[in-house]
Scaffold this motif. Sequence first.
Motif, PDB file in Angstrom:
ATOM      1  N   GLU A  73      -4.778   7.400 -10.722  1.00 43.69           N
ATOM      2  CA  GLU A  73      -6.032   7.855 -10.114  1.00 43.69           C
ATOM      3  C   GLU A  73      -5.723   8.884  -9.029  1.00 43.69           C
ATOM      4  OE1 GLU A  73      -9.502   6.648 -10.768  1.00 43.69           O
ATOM      5  OE2 GLU A  73      -8.343   6.294 -12.573  1.00 43.69           O
TER       6      GLU A  73
ATOM      7  N   ARG B  61      -6.516   0.111  -3.538  1.00 45.99           N
ATOM      8  CA  ARG B  61      -7.528   1.153  -3.773  1.00 45.99           C
ATOM      9  C   ARG B  61      -7.798   1.328  -5.265  1.00 45.99           C
ATOM     10  NH1 ARG B  61      -4.465   4.372   0.685  1.00 45.99           N
ATOM     11  NH2 ARG B  61      -5.859   4.078   2.467  1.00 45.99           N
ATOM     12  N   PHE B  62      -6.740   1.252  -6.060  1.00 44.70           N
ATOM     13  CA  PHE B  62      -6.884   1.397  -7.505  1.00 44.70           C
ATOM     14  C   PHE B  62      -7.810   0.315  -8.061  1.00 44.70           C
ATOM     15  CE2 PHE B  62      -5.697   0.183 -11.799  1.00 44.70           C
ATOM     16  CZ  PHE B  62      -5.712   1.397 -12.465  1.00 44.70           C
ATOM     17  N   TRP B  63      -7.578  -0.934  -7.672  1.00 49.37           N
ATOM     18  CA  TRP B  63      -8.372  -2.032  -8.240  1.00 49.37           C
ATOM     19  C   TRP B  63      -9.805  -2.033  -7.728  1.00 49.37           C
ATOM     20  CZ3 TRP B  63      -6.876  -3.461 -12.613  1.00 49.37           C
ATOM     21  CH2 TRP B  63      -5.520  -3.615 -12.915  1.00 49.37           C
TER      22      TRP B  63
ATOM     23  N   TYR C 152      -1.767   7.976  -1.120  1.00 51.29           N
ATOM     24  CA  TYR C 152      -0.383   7.491  -1.093  1.00 51.29           C
ATOM     25  C   TYR C 152       0.561   8.588  -0.597  1.00 51.29           C
ATOM     26  CZ  TYR C 152       4.150   5.745  -2.679  1.00 51.29           C
ATOM     27  OH  TYR C 152       5.465   5.349  -2.721  1.00 51.29           O
TER      28      TYR C 152
ATOM     29  N   PRO D 231       2.367   1.440   1.849  1.00 48.50           N
ATOM     30  CA  PRO D 231       1.591   2.451   1.114  1.00 48.50           C
ATOM     31  C   PRO D 231       1.409   2.129  -0.369  1.00 48.50           C
ATOM     32  CG  PRO D 231       3.160   3.539   2.556  1.00 48.50           C
ATOM     33  CD  PRO D 231       3.472   2.071   2.614  1.00 48.50           C
ATOM     34  N   TYR D 232       2.422   1.547  -0.995  1.00 43.72           N
ATOM     35  CA  TYR D 232       2.281   1.247  -2.419  1.00 43.72           C
ATOM     36  C   TYR D 232       1.262   0.131  -2.648  1.00 43.72           C
ATOM     37  CZ  TYR D 232       3.269   0.450  -7.303  1.00 43.72           C
ATOM     38  OH  TYR D 232       3.119   0.318  -8.665  1.00 43.72           O
TER      39      TYR D 232
ATOM     40  N   ARG E 275      -1.147  -0.582  -0.657  1.00 44.21           N
ATOM     41  CA  ARG E 275      -2.462   0.004  -0.338  1.00 44.21           C
ATOM     42  C   ARG E 275      -3.018   0.765  -1.537  1.00 44.21           C
ATOM     43  NH1 ARG E 275      -3.124   0.610   5.353  1.00 44.21           N
ATOM     44  NH2 ARG E 275      -4.239   2.587   5.255  1.00 44.21           N
ATOM     45  N   ALA E 276      -2.121   1.513  -2.209  1.00 47.75           N
ATOM     46  CA  ALA E 276      -2.549   2.285  -3.384  1.00 47.75           C
ATOM     47  C   ALA E 276      -3.065   1.343  -4.473  1.00 47.75           C
ATOM     48  CB  ALA E 276      -1.390   3.143  -3.908  1.00 47.75           C
TER      49      ALA E 276
ATOM     50  N   LYS F  79     -11.545   0.634  -6.992  1.00 47.08           N
ATOM     51  CA  LYS F  79     -12.163   1.703  -7.787  1.00 47.08           C
ATOM     52  C   LYS F  79     -12.411   1.219  -9.221  1.00 47.08           C
ATOM     53  CE  LYS F  79     -10.758   6.587  -8.533  1.00 47.08           C
ATOM     54  NZ  LYS F  79     -11.989   7.312  -8.584  1.00 47.08           N
ATOM     55  N   TYR F  80     -11.473   0.472  -9.733  1.00 48.81           N
ATOM     56  CA  TYR F  80     -11.589  -0.066 -11.094  1.00 48.81           C
ATOM     57  C   TYR F  80     -12.805  -0.988 -11.205  1.00 48.81           C
ATOM     58  CZ  TYR F  80     -10.332  -2.646 -15.324  1.00 48.81           C
ATOM     59  OH  TYR F  80     -10.353  -3.228 -16.566  1.00 48.81           O
TER      60      TYR F  80
ATOM     61  N   GLU G  22       0.257   9.002   3.088  1.00 47.35           N
ATOM     62  CA  GLU G  22       0.837   7.902   3.869  1.00 47.35           C
ATOM     63  C   GLU G  22       2.350   7.812   3.746  1.00 47.35           C
ATOM     64  OE1 GLU G  22      -1.306   4.487   2.446  1.00 47.35           O
ATOM     65  OE2 GLU G  22      -3.115   4.989   3.564  1.00 47.35           O
ATOM     66  N   THR G  23       2.889   8.374   2.656  1.00 48.74           N
ATOM     67  CA  THR G  23       4.322   8.234   2.391  1.00 48.74           C
ATOM     68  C   THR G  23       5.122   9.395   2.983  1.00 48.74           C
ATOM     69  OG1 THR G  23       3.839   6.999   0.387  1.00 48.74           O
ATOM     70  CG2 THR G  23       6.038   7.981   0.548  1.00 48.74           C
TER      71      THR G  23
ATOM     72  N   TYR H   6      -5.627   2.776 -17.856  1.00 43.53           N
ATOM     73  CA  TYR H   6      -6.369   3.960 -18.300  1.00 43.53           C
ATOM     74  C   TYR H   6      -5.592   4.808 -19.316  1.00 43.53           C
ATOM     75  CZ  TYR H   6      -9.596   3.086 -14.434  1.00 43.53           C
ATOM     76  OH  TYR H   6     -10.504   2.533 -13.576  1.00 43.53           O
TER      77      TYR H   6
ATOM     78  N   VAL I 272     -15.660   3.856   1.114  1.00 41.44           N
ATOM     79  CA  VAL I 272     -15.324   4.781   2.205  1.00 41.44           C
ATOM     80  C   VAL I 272     -15.559   4.093   3.557  1.00 41.44           C
ATOM     81  CG1 VAL I 272     -15.963   6.980   3.298  1.00 41.44           C
ATOM     82  CG2 VAL I 272     -15.840   6.823   0.801  1.00 41.44           C
TER      83      VAL I 272
ATOM     84  N   GLU J  96     -12.746   1.664   4.434  1.00 38.26           N
ATOM     85  CA  GLU J  96     -11.568   2.352   4.998  1.00 38.26           C
ATOM     86  C   GLU J  96     -11.800   2.693   6.477  1.00 38.26           C
ATOM     87  OE1 GLU J  96      -8.657   3.600   3.348  1.00 38.26           O
ATOM     88  OE2 GLU J  96      -9.162   3.534   1.212  1.00 38.26           O
ATOM     89  N   TYR J  97     -13.024   3.138   6.765  1.00 39.46           N
ATOM     90  CA  TYR J  97     -13.356   3.488   8.153  1.00 39.46           C
ATOM     91  C   TYR J  97     -13.273   2.252   9.051  1.00 39.46           C
ATOM     92  CZ  TYR J  97     -16.023   4.984  12.231  1.00 39.46           C
ATOM     93  OH  TYR J  97     -16.408   5.270  13.519  1.00 39.46           O
TER      94      TYR J  97
ATOM     95  N   ILE K  83       1.675   4.967  -9.756  1.00 44.48           N
ATOM     96  CA  ILE K  83       0.339   4.948  -9.152  1.00 44.48           C
ATOM     97  C   ILE K  83      -0.562   5.868  -9.975  1.00 44.48           C
ATOM     98  CG2 ILE K  83      -1.024   5.367  -7.060  1.00 44.48           C
ATOM     99  CD1 ILE K  83       1.704   5.314  -5.565  1.00 44.48           C
TER     100      ILE K  83
ATOM    101  N   PRO L  47     -10.794   8.834  12.357  1.00 42.97           N
ATOM    102  CA  PRO L  47     -11.360   8.003  11.279  1.00 42.97           C
ATOM    103  C   PRO L  47     -12.691   8.530  10.734  1.00 42.97           C
ATOM    104  CG  PRO L  47     -10.563   6.601  13.046  1.00 42.97           C
ATOM    105  CD  PRO L  47     -10.453   8.017  13.536  1.00 42.97           C
TER     106      PRO L  47
ATOM    107  N   ALA M 142     -13.359   9.701   6.939  1.00 42.67           N
ATOM    108  CA  ALA M 142     -14.424   9.132   6.109  1.00 42.67           C
ATOM    109  C   ALA M 142     -15.223  10.244   5.429  1.00 42.67           C
ATOM    110  CB  ALA M 142     -15.340   8.237   6.943  1.00 42.67           C
TER     111      ALA M 142
ATOM    112  N   VAL N 106      -6.447   8.235  -5.309  1.00 42.63           N
ATOM    113  CA  VAL N 106      -5.599   7.149  -4.802  1.00 42.63           C
ATOM    114  C   VAL N 106      -4.182   7.683  -4.555  1.00 42.63           C
ATOM    115  CG1 VAL N 106      -4.573   4.903  -5.378  1.00 42.63           C
ATOM    116  CG2 VAL N 106      -6.977   5.351  -5.941  1.00 42.63           C
TER     117      VAL N 106
ATOM    118  N   GLU O  18      -9.708   1.402   9.750  1.00 44.61           N
ATOM    119  CA  GLU O  18      -9.025   2.337  10.659  1.00 44.61           C
ATOM    120  C   GLU O  18      -9.581   2.290  12.076  1.00 44.61           C
ATOM    121  OE1 GLU O  18      -9.461   6.088   8.658  1.00 44.61           O
ATOM    122  OE2 GLU O  18      -7.902   5.630   7.194  1.00 44.61           O
TER     123      GLU O  18
ATOM    124  N   ARG P 230     -13.194  11.666   2.559  1.00 42.38           N
ATOM    125  CA  ARG P 230     -13.218  10.760   1.391  1.00 42.38           C
ATOM    126  C   ARG P 230     -14.577  10.798   0.698  1.00 42.38           C
ATOM    127  NH1 ARG P 230     -10.183   6.726   5.184  1.00 42.38           N
ATOM    128  NH2 ARG P 230      -8.039   6.929   4.393  1.00 42.38           N
TER     129      ARG P 230
END
Lengths: 224, 224
Positions: free
Chosen positions: B70, A100-102, B77, A93-94, A96-97, A104-105, B80-81, B55, A73, A76-77, B68, B93, B97, B73, A80, B100
Amino acid sequence: MAGENQEVQVFGFRLGPYSLRVELALKLKGVVYKHIDEDLLNKKSDLLVKYNPVYKKVPVLVHHGKPISESLVILEYIEETWTQNYTILPKDPYQRALARFWAKYIDEKVVPAVQKVARSQEDEREKSIEDAQAALEPLEEELKNKLFFGGDTIGFVDIAGLVLARWIPATEEAVGFELLSAHKFPNLTKWSQDFVNHSVAKEVLPEKDVLVAFLKNVVFSTKN
Amino acid sequence: MAGENQEVQVFGFRLGPYSLRVELALKLKGVVYKHIDEDLLNKKSDLLVKYNPVYKKVPVLVHHGKPISESLVILEYIEETWTQNYTILPKDPYQRALARFWAKYIDEKVVPAVQKVARSQEDEREKSIEDAQAALEPLEEELKNKLFFGGDTIGFVDIAGLVLARWIPATEEAVGFELLSAHKFPNLTKWSQDFVNHSVAKEVLPEKDVLVAFLKNVVFSTKN
């Protein structure tokens, strides 16, 4: 460099990967900050408890007196708030997604799997190593034809991944097992080396020997 | 409404809170999408496994063929999209935060605590309820003087929190315990009611009776 009037404090721990994510991101962006060391082995400071009453843990970023917790978090702050100089997340955006996914993973799958190896008894060691290697495989694949997860430069996933680049090799040495072999994980191995030798990462990462000693004598000590 | 050429698919499960987060966000933004129901009690579809190989679970948002995973996440998206019409995350921001932080808190602290209550044996029931109520308290506090976590409108934390608004009351009824009492949690109770009666939320949330039956006979069934 960000202006001197930007009051930025990081409540952190010098050997903690989550705190160092925040410090690495700030350094990459050239933001001047004050590190306030929390001695996690002793009593938590009143300020830490005040700033992070929910979790009472580091890292906490305090910007103009306002606290933010949870390393991802905070990243991200940072992205921004200090938009100049350096970009942590891609614009698309894709992409970025995916970043974020990885990230978190790494936190939800890889770190627990590696901790399980480090804490495993002898009879479960082999199975836990297989599980952790299975968790690492998608990241090995992600690095194909890339210098960093972020492409040519250190990005969100790399910063989240500093736990892999320095902590996994140090844990292997402290506890005595092999997980991230160059043979099985050529991409992750090369990435780890490039990462720990990166000029900015070098400024914040602990020396491997210091970390090995800490992991051996404190975190994974069998004397407790 | 978003253009017809925006091909949007959601692989989801009609009684699953994580899938419905995605569907609620899309509906709030007026994005037309196709729901592809995954029957989670039977074999996972080949497409789900293809789109979420890591997953193999719902929800997956597929936009122009790109998947995409999660739910949190995916919410980022979506925000943003489809920037038009409706805003999920605040612009500031620091407020972003906080949103989130609380969404992550719901997933990492509240949901596991409630699941622990639902799966607890009789002798650990009381203690697990106390723990879950302690986890809910910061959210009760967050709602002070606010209609929704997002202020006057449903935002990121509310969408993440749909698991609280509908699933907690349904789980209480299915399993037979009291957690979210109006006496102890007046703000969360009022919020839950406003939330499930919100015109858009109503479109995606399952009927309470249907959910109670599913939780009772499948998820928390003692017959397994």
